[in-house]
Design a protein around this motif. Structure first.
Motif, PDB file in Angstrom:
ATOM      1  N   ASN A 101      17.759  62.143  41.453  1.00 25.80           N
ATOM      2  CA  ASN A 101      16.907  60.961  41.399  1.00 25.80           C
ATOM      3  C   ASN A 101      17.687  59.703  41.783  1.00 25.80           C
ATOM      4  OD1 ASN A 101      14.264  59.865  40.851  1.00 25.80           O
ATOM      5  ND2 ASN A 101      15.212  58.878  39.071  1.00 25.80           N
ATOM      6  N   ASP A 102      18.954  59.603  41.318  1.00 24.82           N
ATOM      7  CA  ASP A 102      19.806  58.467  41.698  1.00 24.82           C
ATOM      8  C   ASP A 102      19.983  58.426  43.211  1.00 24.82           C
ATOM      9  OD1 ASP A 102      20.276  57.706  39.015  1.00 24.82           O
ATOM     10  OD2 ASP A 102      21.993  59.064  38.868  1.00 24.82           O
ATOM     11  N   ARG A 103      20.237  59.580  43.796  1.00 26.58           N
ATOM     12  CA  ARG A 103      20.425  59.678  45.246  1.00 26.58           C
ATOM     13  C   ARG A 103      19.163  59.216  45.980  1.00 26.58           C
ATOM     14  NH1 ARG A 103      21.488  65.498  47.785  1.00 26.58           N
ATOM     15  NH2 ARG A 103      23.511  65.219  46.874  1.00 26.58           N
ATOM     16  N   LYS A 104      18.003  59.674  45.533  1.00 26.54           N
ATOM     17  CA  LYS A 104      16.734  59.293  46.166  1.00 26.54           C
ATOM     18  C   LYS A 104      16.463  57.808  46.013  1.00 26.54           C
ATOM     19  CE  LYS A 104      14.462  63.750  45.599  1.00 26.54           C
ATOM     20  NZ  LYS A 104      13.437  64.484  44.844  1.00 26.54           N
ATOM     21  N   LEU A 105      16.720  57.274  44.824  1.00 20.57           N
ATOM     22  CA  LEU A 105      16.497  55.845  44.592  1.00 20.57           C
ATOM     23  C   LEU A 105      17.411  55.003  45.482  1.00 20.57           C
ATOM     24  CD1 LEU A 105      15.010  53.632  43.086  1.00 20.57           C
ATOM     25  CD2 LEU A 105      16.692  53.854  41.238  1.00 20.57           C
ATOM     26  N   PHE A 106      18.684  55.429  45.603  1.00 20.68           N
ATOM     27  CA  PHE A 106      19.603  54.694  46.476  1.00 20.68           C
ATOM     28  C   PHE A 106      19.101  54.704  47.922  1.00 20.68           C
ATOM     29  CE2 PHE A 106      23.002  54.359  49.522  1.00 20.68           C
ATOM     30  CZ  PHE A 106      23.589  53.178  49.140  1.00 20.68           C
ATOM     31  N   ALA A 107      18.751  55.879  48.426  1.00 22.58           N
ATOM     32  CA  ALA A 107      18.286  55.988  49.813  1.00 22.58           C
ATOM     33  C   ALA A 107      17.045  55.131  50.036  1.00 22.58           C
ATOM     34  CB  ALA A 107      18.005  57.447  50.162  1.00 22.58           C
ATOM     35  N   SER A 108      16.143  55.133  49.083  1.00 19.51           N
ATOM     36  CA  SER A 108      14.913  54.342  49.188  1.00 19.51           C
ATOM     37  C   SER A 108      15.212  52.844  49.210  1.00 19.51           C
ATOM     38  CB  SER A 108      13.992  54.694  48.017  1.00 19.51           C
ATOM     39  OG  SER A 108      12.864  53.863  48.008  1.00 19.51           O
ATOM     40  N   GLN A 109      16.067  52.394  48.306  1.00 14.07           N
ATOM     41  CA  GLN A 109      16.417  50.965  48.252  1.00 14.07           C
ATOM     42  C   GLN A 109      17.177  50.533  49.502  1.00 14.07           C
ATOM     43  OE1 GLN A 109      15.511  48.556  46.331  1.00 14.07           O
ATOM     44  NE2 GLN A 109      14.518  49.703  44.720  1.00 14.07           N
ATOM     45  N   GLY A 158      26.100  34.537  48.752  1.00 10.19           N
ATOM     46  CA  GLY A 158      24.867  34.711  49.508  1.00 10.19           C
ATOM     47  C   GLY A 158      24.641  36.120  50.027  1.00 10.19           C
ATOM     48  N   GLY A 159      25.462  37.052  49.576  1.00  9.60           N
ATOM     49  CA  GLY A 159      25.287  38.441  49.978  1.00  9.60           C
ATOM     50  C   GLY A 159      24.312  39.158  49.063  1.00  9.60           C
ATOM     51  N   GLN A 160      24.056  40.404  49.398  1.00 10.28           N
ATOM     52  CA  GLN A 160      23.190  41.253  48.589  1.00 10.28           C
ATOM     53  C   GLN A 160      24.045  42.358  47.983  1.00 10.28           C
ATOM     54  OE1 GLN A 160      19.387  42.345  50.697  1.00 10.28           O
ATOM     55  NE2 GLN A 160      20.635  41.733  52.457  1.00 10.28           N
ATOM     56  N   GLY A 161      23.658  42.822  46.806  1.00  7.52           N
ATOM     57  CA  GLY A 161      24.387  43.908  46.160  1.00  7.52           C
ATOM     58  C   GLY A 161      23.464  45.044  45.786  1.00  7.52           C
ATOM     59  N   LEU A 162      23.971  46.256  45.929  1.00  5.17           N
ATOM     60  CA  LEU A 162      23.224  47.455  45.572  1.00  5.17           C
ATOM     61  C   LEU A 162      24.204  48.439  44.956  1.00  5.17           C
ATOM     62  CD1 LEU A 162      20.512  49.057  45.771  1.00  5.17           C
ATOM     63  CD2 LEU A 162      21.303  49.858  48.017  1.00  5.17           C
ATOM     64  N   ASN A 163      23.873  48.970  43.779  1.00  2.43           N
ATOM     65  CA  ASN A 163      24.805  49.945  43.214  1.00  2.43           C
ATOM     66  C   ASN A 163      24.458  51.342  43.712  1.00  2.43           C
ATOM     67  OD1 ASN A 163      23.111  51.379  41.406  1.00  2.43           O
ATOM     68  ND2 ASN A 163      23.730  50.159  39.644  1.00  2.43           N
ATOM     69  N   PRO A 164      25.396  52.277  43.606  1.00  2.00           N
ATOM     70  CA  PRO A 164      25.167  53.616  44.154  1.00  2.00           C
ATOM     71  C   PRO A 164      24.024  54.392  43.505  1.00  2.00           C
ATOM     72  CG  PRO A 164      27.506  53.242  43.863  1.00  2.00           C
ATOM     73  CD  PRO A 164      26.792  52.095  43.197  1.00  2.00           C
ATOM     74  N   ARG A 165      23.499  53.899  42.405  1.00  3.81           N
ATOM     75  CA  ARG A 165      22.347  54.542  41.776  1.00  3.81           C
ATOM     76  C   ARG A 165      21.038  53.920  42.247  1.00  3.81           C
ATOM     77  NH1 ARG A 165      23.826  57.951  37.495  1.00  3.81           N
ATOM     78  NH2 ARG A 165      26.020  57.756  36.961  1.00  3.81           N
ATOM     79  N   GLY A 166      21.132  52.981  43.213  1.00  5.59           N
ATOM     80  CA  GLY A 166      19.932  52.395  43.802  1.00  5.59           C
ATOM     81  C   GLY A 166      19.408  51.166  43.099  1.00  5.59           C
ATOM     82  N   GLU A 167      20.164  50.625  42.166  1.00 10.15           N
ATOM     83  CA  GLU A 167      19.730  49.432  41.447  1.00 10.15           C
ATOM     84  C   GLU A 167      20.264  48.198  42.169  1.00 10.15           C
ATOM     85  OE1 GLU A 167      21.693  50.480  37.872  1.00 10.15           O
ATOM     86  OE2 GLU A 167      20.141  51.865  37.249  1.00 10.15           O
TER      87      GLU A 167
END
Length: 154
Positions: free
Chosen positions: A131-139, A86-95
């Motif tokens: 872009n990966d950094r920005k996507l991660f921060a945004s997510q 029931g947790g959430q997952g986010l990879n370091p590239r923001g996906e």
């Protein structure tokens, strides 16, 4: 909600984004690794060093994660276990990982492992980009904003 970080392979720039978010939102954040991980002095950020060994950090995260917690990891099997709890997952590239996509990601991971095991050079992931950094921060901001709105309405 807590933020759990599979910290052994997490890029430093991503850890710094997580540290700032933890301070800003006052959400308890735990970095789990097989080695000592330096963290800034904060009542909201801590590191947890586990035994050296295959999947020790992953197993510790799965053991401790609760529904609604966020886990930052590039480890797809760990993400699958987190989603099951029931947790959430986010990879370091923001996906973000989701129940809709995790089976396909596991299948692709296993396929690539089989190719590598048979001697085929599959290359690796592309270099970590701005872009990966920005996507991660945004997510991350999106996930935390949803949580904070829910917490405020409770």
């Amino acid at each position: 909600m807590k933020i759990w970080v599979d910290a052994d392979a997490c890029p430093v720039v991503i850890k710094e984004i997580i540290f700032r978010a933890a301070e800003r939102t006052e959400i308890h954040t735990i970095l789990v690794a097989n080695q000592y991980i330096r963290t800034p002095p904060s009542p909201f950020i801590q590191s947890l060093q586990v035994s050296k060994g295959f999947d020790e950090a992953d197993n510790e995260i799965v053991k401790r994660v609760n529904p609604g917690d966020l886990v930052v990891t590039s480890d797809i099997p760990l993400a699958a276990d987190v989603l099951k709890k029931g947790g959430q997952g986010l990879n370091p590239r923001g996906e973000p990982y989701s129940t809709e996509t995790i089976a396909a990601l596991l299948t692709m991971r296993d396929f690539m492992d089989n190719l590598r095991g048979s001697g085929i050079d599959t290359g690796g992931p592309p270099p970590f980009s701005m872009n990966d950094r920005k996507l991660f921060a945004s997510q991350l901001d999106r996930i935390l904003a949803i949580y904070l709105r829910q917490r405020k309405s409770d």
